[in-house]
Scaffold this motif. Structure first.
Motif, PDB file in Angstrom:
ATOM      1  N   LEU A  87      10.078   4.001 -13.846  1.00  0.00           N
ATOM      2  CA  LEU A  87      11.619   3.759 -13.327  1.00  0.00           C
ATOM      3  C   LEU A  87      12.040   5.125 -12.378  1.00  0.00           C
ATOM      4  O   LEU A  87      12.565   4.578 -11.194  1.00  0.00           O
ATOM      5  CB  LEU A  87      12.601   4.009 -14.488  1.00  0.00           C
ATOM      6  CG  LEU A  87      13.974   3.832 -14.242  1.00  0.00           C
ATOM      7  CD1 LEU A  87      14.512   2.389 -13.426  1.00  0.00           C
ATOM      8  CD2 LEU A  87      15.050   3.924 -15.251  1.00  0.00           C
ATOM      9  N   ALA A  88      11.772   6.325 -12.804  1.00  0.00           N
ATOM     10  CA  ALA A  88      12.247   7.287 -11.707  1.00  0.00           C
ATOM     11  C   ALA A  88      11.481   7.501 -10.454  1.00  0.00           C
ATOM     12  O   ALA A  88      12.040   7.778  -9.505  1.00  0.00           O
ATOM     13  CB  ALA A  88      12.070   8.727 -12.502  1.00  0.00           C
ATOM     14  N   THR A  89      10.063   7.075 -10.524  1.00  0.00           N
ATOM     15  CA  THR A  89       9.477   7.000  -9.291  1.00  0.00           C
ATOM     16  C   THR A  89      10.101   5.872  -8.355  1.00  0.00           C
ATOM     17  O   THR A  89      10.206   6.046  -7.203  1.00  0.00           O
ATOM     18  CB  THR A  89       7.914   6.627  -9.707  1.00  0.00           C
ATOM     19  OG1 THR A  89       7.398   7.673 -10.341  1.00  0.00           O
ATOM     20  CG2 THR A  89       7.211   6.279  -8.276  1.00  0.00           C
ATOM     21  N   ARG A  90      10.362   4.685  -8.864  1.00  0.00           N
ATOM     22  CA  ARG A  90      11.013   3.618  -8.076  1.00  0.00           C
ATOM     23  C   ARG A  90      12.127   4.144  -7.482  1.00  0.00           C
ATOM     24  O   ARG A  90      12.468   3.798  -6.398  1.00  0.00           O
ATOM     25  CB  ARG A  90      11.228   2.248  -9.073  1.00  0.00           C
ATOM     26  CG  ARG A  90      11.810   1.276  -8.124  1.00  0.00           C
ATOM     27  CD  ARG A  90      12.232  -0.035  -9.204  1.00  0.00           C
ATOM     28  NE  ARG A  90      13.600   0.399  -9.713  1.00  0.00           N
ATOM     29  CZ  ARG A  90      14.110   0.002 -10.734  1.00  0.00           C
ATOM     30  NH1 ARG A  90      13.471  -0.796 -11.531  1.00  0.00           N
ATOM     31  NH2 ARG A  90      15.312   0.245 -11.255  1.00  0.00           N
ATOM     32  N   GLU A  91      13.014   4.680  -8.435  1.00  0.00           N
ATOM     33  CA  GLU A  91      14.612   5.214  -7.783  1.00  0.00           C
ATOM     34  C   GLU A  91      14.483   6.172  -6.908  1.00  0.00           C
ATOM     35  O   GLU A  91      15.092   6.193  -5.737  1.00  0.00           O
ATOM     36  CB  GLU A  91      15.148   5.331  -8.965  1.00  0.00           C
ATOM     37  CG  GLU A  91      15.674   4.468  -9.997  1.00  0.00           C
ATOM     38  CD  GLU A  91      16.535   3.397  -9.261  1.00  0.00           C
ATOM     39  OE1 GLU A  91      17.639   3.352  -8.665  1.00  0.00           O
ATOM     40  OE2 GLU A  91      15.896   2.134  -9.064  1.00  0.00           O
ATOM     41  N   ARG A  92      13.504   7.094  -6.993  1.00  0.00           N
ATOM     42  CA  ARG A  92      13.210   8.234  -5.989  1.00  0.00           C
ATOM     43  C   ARG A  92      12.765   7.412  -4.670  1.00  0.00           C
ATOM     44  O   ARG A  92      13.287   7.771  -3.607  1.00  0.00           O
ATOM     45  CB  ARG A  92      12.189   9.301  -6.592  1.00  0.00           C
ATOM     46  CG  ARG A  92      12.668  10.170  -7.351  1.00  0.00           C
ATOM     47  CD  ARG A  92      11.691  11.399  -7.700  1.00  0.00           C
ATOM     48  NE  ARG A  92      12.332  12.261  -8.762  1.00  0.00           N
ATOM     49  CZ  ARG A  92      12.175  12.310  -9.930  1.00  0.00           C
ATOM     50  NH1 ARG A  92      11.337  11.432 -10.475  1.00  0.00           N
ATOM     51  NH2 ARG A  92      12.595  13.006 -10.679  1.00  0.00           N
ATOM     52  N   GLN A  93      11.858   6.536  -4.804  1.00  0.00           N
ATOM     53  CA  GLN A  93      11.185   6.072  -3.691  1.00  0.00           C
ATOM     54  C   GLN A  93      12.214   5.287  -2.797  1.00  0.00           C
ATOM     55  O   GLN A  93      12.120   5.138  -1.676  1.00  0.00           O
ATOM     56  CB  GLN A  93      10.040   5.305  -3.816  1.00  0.00           C
ATOM     57  CG  GLN A  93       8.704   6.105  -4.322  1.00  0.00           C
ATOM     58  CD  GLN A  93       7.577   5.226  -4.784  1.00  0.00           C
ATOM     59  OE1 GLN A  93       7.767   3.941  -5.075  1.00  0.00           O
ATOM     60  NE2 GLN A  93       6.477   5.774  -4.701  1.00  0.00           N
ATOM     61  N   ALA A  94      13.331   4.652  -3.502  1.00  0.00           N
ATOM     62  CA  ALA A  94      14.300   3.898  -2.963  1.00  0.00           C
ATOM     63  C   ALA A  94      15.552   4.756  -2.258  1.00  0.00           C
ATOM     64  O   ALA A  94      16.275   4.541  -1.883  1.00  0.00           O
ATOM     65  CB  ALA A  94      14.917   2.855  -3.780  1.00  0.00           C
ATOM     66  N   GLY A  95      15.426   6.166  -2.788  1.00  0.00           N
ATOM     67  CA  GLY A  95      16.237   7.127  -2.268  1.00  0.00           C
ATOM     68  C   GLY A  95      17.596   7.272  -2.885  1.00  0.00           C
ATOM     69  O   GLY A  95      18.450   7.893  -2.668  1.00  0.00           O
ATOM     70  N   ARG A  96      17.441   6.690  -4.283  1.00  0.00           N
ATOM     71  CA  ARG A  96      18.512   6.645  -4.904  1.00  0.00           C
ATOM     72  C   ARG A  96      18.700   7.749  -6.077  1.00  0.00           C
ATOM     73  O   ARG A  96      19.897   8.211  -6.411  1.00  0.00           O
ATOM     74  CB  ARG A  96      18.870   5.246  -5.675  1.00  0.00           C
ATOM     75  CG  ARG A  96      19.097   4.086  -4.831  1.00  0.00           C
ATOM     76  CD  ARG A  96      19.369   2.936  -5.864  1.00  0.00           C
ATOM     77  NE  ARG A  96      17.986   2.370  -6.417  1.00  0.00           N
ATOM     78  CZ  ARG A  96      17.175   1.323  -5.793  1.00  0.00           C
ATOM     79  NH1 ARG A  96      17.441   0.786  -4.666  1.00  0.00           N
ATOM     80  NH2 ARG A  96      16.183   0.944  -6.497  1.00  0.00           N
ATOM     81  N   MET A  97      17.482   8.207  -6.515  1.00  0.00           N
ATOM     82  CA  MET A  97      17.665   9.174  -7.409  1.00  0.00           C
ATOM     83  C   MET A  97      17.562  10.653  -6.773  1.00  0.00           C
ATOM     84  O   MET A  97      16.743  10.933  -5.949  1.00  0.00           O
ATOM     85  CB  MET A  97      16.251   9.352  -8.494  1.00  0.00           C
ATOM     86  CG  MET A  97      16.523  10.175  -9.590  1.00  0.00           C
ATOM     87  SD  MET A  97      14.983  10.369 -10.581  1.00  0.00           S
ATOM     88  CE  MET A  97      15.652   9.224 -11.790  1.00  0.00           C
ATOM     89  N   ILE A  98      18.487  11.288  -6.976  1.00  0.00           N
ATOM     90  CA  ILE A  98      18.440  12.803  -6.547  1.00  0.00           C
ATOM     91  C   ILE A  98      17.783  13.823  -7.239  1.00  0.00           C
ATOM     92  O   ILE A  98      16.806  14.568  -6.650  1.00  0.00           O
ATOM     93  CB  ILE A  98      19.911  13.173  -5.959  1.00  0.00           C
ATOM     94  CG1 ILE A  98      20.466  12.313  -5.389  1.00  0.00           C
ATOM     95  CG2 ILE A  98      19.936  14.479  -5.409  1.00  0.00           C
ATOM     96  CD1 ILE A  98      22.061  12.233  -5.056  1.00  0.00           C
ATOM     97  N   THR A  99      18.032  13.966  -8.542  1.00  0.00           N
ATOM     98  CA  THR A  99      17.297  14.813  -9.481  1.00  0.00           C
ATOM     99  C   THR A  99      17.452  14.273 -10.746  1.00  0.00           C
ATOM    100  O   THR A  99      18.315  13.518 -11.038  1.00  0.00           O
ATOM    101  CB  THR A  99      17.765  16.302  -9.164  1.00  0.00           C
ATOM    102  OG1 THR A  99      17.078  16.888  -9.991  1.00  0.00           O
ATOM    103  CG2 THR A  99      19.232  16.435  -9.710  1.00  0.00           C
TER     104      THR A  99
END
Length: 123
Positions: free
Chosen positions: A27-39
């Motif tokens: 989930l974190a990998t997907r959200e980072r790649q989509a530019g939604r997860m900052i940290t």
């Protein structure tokens, strides 16, 4: 809009199951790649922490663990979403992973919109 998620659970609930950690990593990998997860980050046990309180004009420092604490913040994440509804849906998806992969785990994912810093004026 930026949102902070604070995840709390019962103190001493033990380490998370490996399958849950794998799914959260996806989930974190997907959200980072989509530019939604900052940290994001998990927090160490309470006995490694400290509290700094201000009460009645006095500052007090206490080392953990904190015996009066029943629930503890176990981790956090900061996301960027276009709408509040998208942010809520992301929190629901996160908690659904816990329901599916951490039998008996109980906790809360508190979602809070972050204040934006004031815009600087150019004069």
């Amino acid at each position: 809009m930026r949102y902070m998620y604070l995840v709390s659970c019962v103190q001493n609930s033990g380490p998370p199951p490996q399958k849950l950690m794998e799914e959260l990593h996806k989930l974190a990998t997907r959200e980072r790649q989509a530019g939604r997860m900052i940290t994001d980050g998990g927090l160490m046990p309470l006995d490694m922490g400290a509290r700094v309180e201000l009460r009645l004009g006095k500052i007090k420092v206490m080392d953990g663990p904190f015996t009066e604490t029943k629930e503890v913040i176990g981790g956090f994440a900061i996301f960027e979403y276009a709408t509040r509804e998208a942010a809520v849906q992301a929190a629901v998806e996160f908690m659904e992973l816990h329901r599916l992969h951490a039998a008996g785990w109980e906790g809360v994912c508190e979602m809070r919109e972050m204040m934006s810093p004031p815009l600087e004026r150019s004069e």
